[in-house]
Scaffold this motif. Structure first.
Motif, PDB file in Angstrom:
ATOM      1  N   THR A 102       0.850  -1.187   0.000  1.00  0.00           N
ATOM      2  CA  THR A 102       0.000   0.000   0.000  1.00  0.00           C
ATOM      3  C   THR A 102       0.890   1.242   0.000  1.00  0.00           C
ATOM      4  OG1 THR A 102      -1.702  -1.233   1.191  1.00  0.00           O
ATOM      5  CG2 THR A 102      -1.907   1.149   1.169  1.00  0.00           C
ATOM      6  N   ARG A 249      -2.321   4.629  -3.700  1.00  0.00           N
ATOM      7  CA  ARG A 249      -1.541   3.933  -2.677  1.00  0.00           C
ATOM      8  C   ARG A 249      -1.052   2.573  -3.181  1.00  0.00           C
ATOM      9  NH1 ARG A 249       0.756   6.654  -1.442  1.00  0.00           N
ATOM     10  NH2 ARG A 249       1.485   5.741   0.504  1.00  0.00           N
ATOM     11  N   ALA A 274      -2.646  -5.257  -1.139  1.00  0.00           N
ATOM     12  CA  ALA A 274      -3.008  -3.877  -1.471  1.00  0.00           C
ATOM     13  C   ALA A 274      -4.375  -3.841  -2.157  1.00  0.00           C
ATOM     14  CB  ALA A 274      -1.938  -3.264  -2.368  1.00  0.00           C
ATOM     15  N   ASN A 275      -4.900  -2.645  -2.307  1.00  0.00           N
ATOM     16  CA  ASN A 275      -6.218  -2.435  -2.910  1.00  0.00           C
ATOM     17  C   ASN A 275      -6.338  -3.157  -4.254  1.00  0.00           C
ATOM     18  OD1 ASN A 275      -7.909  -0.760  -4.927  1.00  0.00           O
ATOM     19  ND2 ASN A 275      -8.658  -0.087  -2.941  1.00  0.00           N
TER      20      ASN A 275
END
Length: 401
Positions: A102, A249, A274-275
């Motif tokens: 991130t 991010r 992460a996203n």
């Protein structure tokens, strides 16, 4: 009589607040009072994320890519990062050696916590990004700052680095292009550092290359390509600067396999993957044309020339010619001890505060970057805003006697 103690850990009590975020917040406070603040404090491109990258995120949403991802990143992105390293940097990291996080800040925090034991030393080449030192401290390591001044374009020599190496040194950490100075280590300079590190096989290298695409030298050099350090270099990169994706991010590392696995293990207990949507956008960014990034670099190059010319015309400022990123890092020490009758400048903290409160230009004190004689000025703003900022800074500094 009882003694009250803080419920907070010494770790967080001893941690410095990010100076860049603090100045940005102070700038917003001054602006909220009705003042026309020009913010040159944050390291954030003022460009929007390219449209094709945003479309890839929308497609990922429509395709239902909204679930948890593997901790080190989706396979497509790790493959894209591996190919990017090979294609653009001459670096050999297999997809298994890639860990997506991130933001590159988390990548560096993962590395510090995966590599440092209490008392281990981390050499940080200064001036350095504000978070490096505190990230090392939070991981219970000892930051050892080796710095260079404006007369050396803020670039540290191999001899200075070697003088700081001990048997407790775990890694050397630096950025090129550099935040806050904009300095870029050339291939020859990195080769000389690598040759020196060849005599110290216990020292790893963490190379933060997040500003890679904002490089005015014509060619970015990665220290991980040199044979002396190839097998112990961790290369950090991400999408925030070169692709104008700060809010997405998304950062990543290429690392020796055992270090990559350690970072994934650590991340798995902290934030996991992460996203998911940002990762699919990252695949698109890496697998398509760099033209938007190059157009952005060209715009930054024009702004750089304008800023250098404007600041060099101010008596007392010492300005060098940064070769990358989007910062100017002038030496303001000639103004220490001077006053406008109301405000006395004793250090770079005072200078940053003076420019904000008197002329509404937000900058960042160089002390936060290990360079107390300087301030950092970001030129990630429009040319109109930058011209106004130069005029205001000139007025403010001319008033100091």
């Amino acid at each position: 009589m009882s003694t009250m103690t803080s419920p907070l850990s010494n770790r967080v009590l001893n941690m410095e607040e990010s100076a860049t975020l603090r100045m940005a917040a102070l700038g917003r406070e001054v602006k909220a009072k009705g003042h026309d603040v020009i913010s040159l404090s944050l390291g954030e491109p003022d460009f929007d994320t390219p449209e094709h990258i945003k479309m890839a995120a929308k497609k990922a949403l429509d395709a239902g890519h909204t679930k948890y991802t593997p901790v080190p990143g989706i396979p497509a992105l790790r493959e894209a990062v591996s190919e990017k390293f090979k294609r653009e940097n001459g670096l050999e990291y297999s997809p298994a050696q890639i860990v997506v996080s991130t933001g590159a800040k988390q990548s560096i925090a993962n590395l510090a916590n995966a590599l440092l034991n209490p008392g281990d030393e981390a050499i940080i080449l200064g001036p350095y990004w504000v978070s490096y030192s505190d990230i090392v401290k939070v991981a219970e390591g000892t930051p050892v700052i080796v710095t260079a001044g404006i007369e050396d374009d803020f670039k540290v020599t191999p001899e200075a680095i070697e003088a700081a190496i001990t048997d407790r040194t775990k890694f050397m950490l630096f950025s090129s292009p550099c935040n806050p100075t904009g300095s870029v280590y050339t291939a020859d300079e990195l080769a000389a550092i690598s040759k020196m590190l060849g005599r110290h096989p216990h020292v790893h290298v963490i190379s933060d290359e997040i500003y890679e695409h904002i490089n005015f030298t014509g060619k970015h050099a990665s220290i991980g390509t040199f044979p002396e350090v190839k097998d112990r270099t961790i290369t950090v990169n991400g999408f925030s600067k070169g692709f104008a994706m700060t809010g997405w991010r998304l950062g990543y590392i290429g690392a020796p396999l055992h270090i990559a696995k350690a970072c994934a293990k650590l991340q798995g207990q902290c934030t996991s993957g992460a996203n998911s949507i940002a990762q699919w956008a990252g695949v698109e960014a890496l697998n398509t044309s760099l033209k938007p990034s190059m157009d952005m670099k060209e715009a930054f190059g024009k702004r750089r020339e304008m800023m250098i010319a404007g600041l060099e015309a101010i008596d007392g400022l010492r300005v060098n010619r940064p070769q990358g990123a989007f910062y100017i890092f002038p030496d303001v020490s000639a103004f220490f001890g001077k006053s406008n009758g109301e405000f006395t400048i004793n250090n770079s903290d005072d200078m940053a505060e003076y420019l904000l409160l008197s002329k509404y230009v937000a900058t960042v004190t160089g002390a936060a970057f290990g360079a107390p004689d300087c301030i950092r000025i970001s030129y990630a703003a429009s040319e109109e805003q930058l011209q106004k900022a130069i005029e205001r800074i000139s007025e403010a500094l001319t008033a100091l006697k």
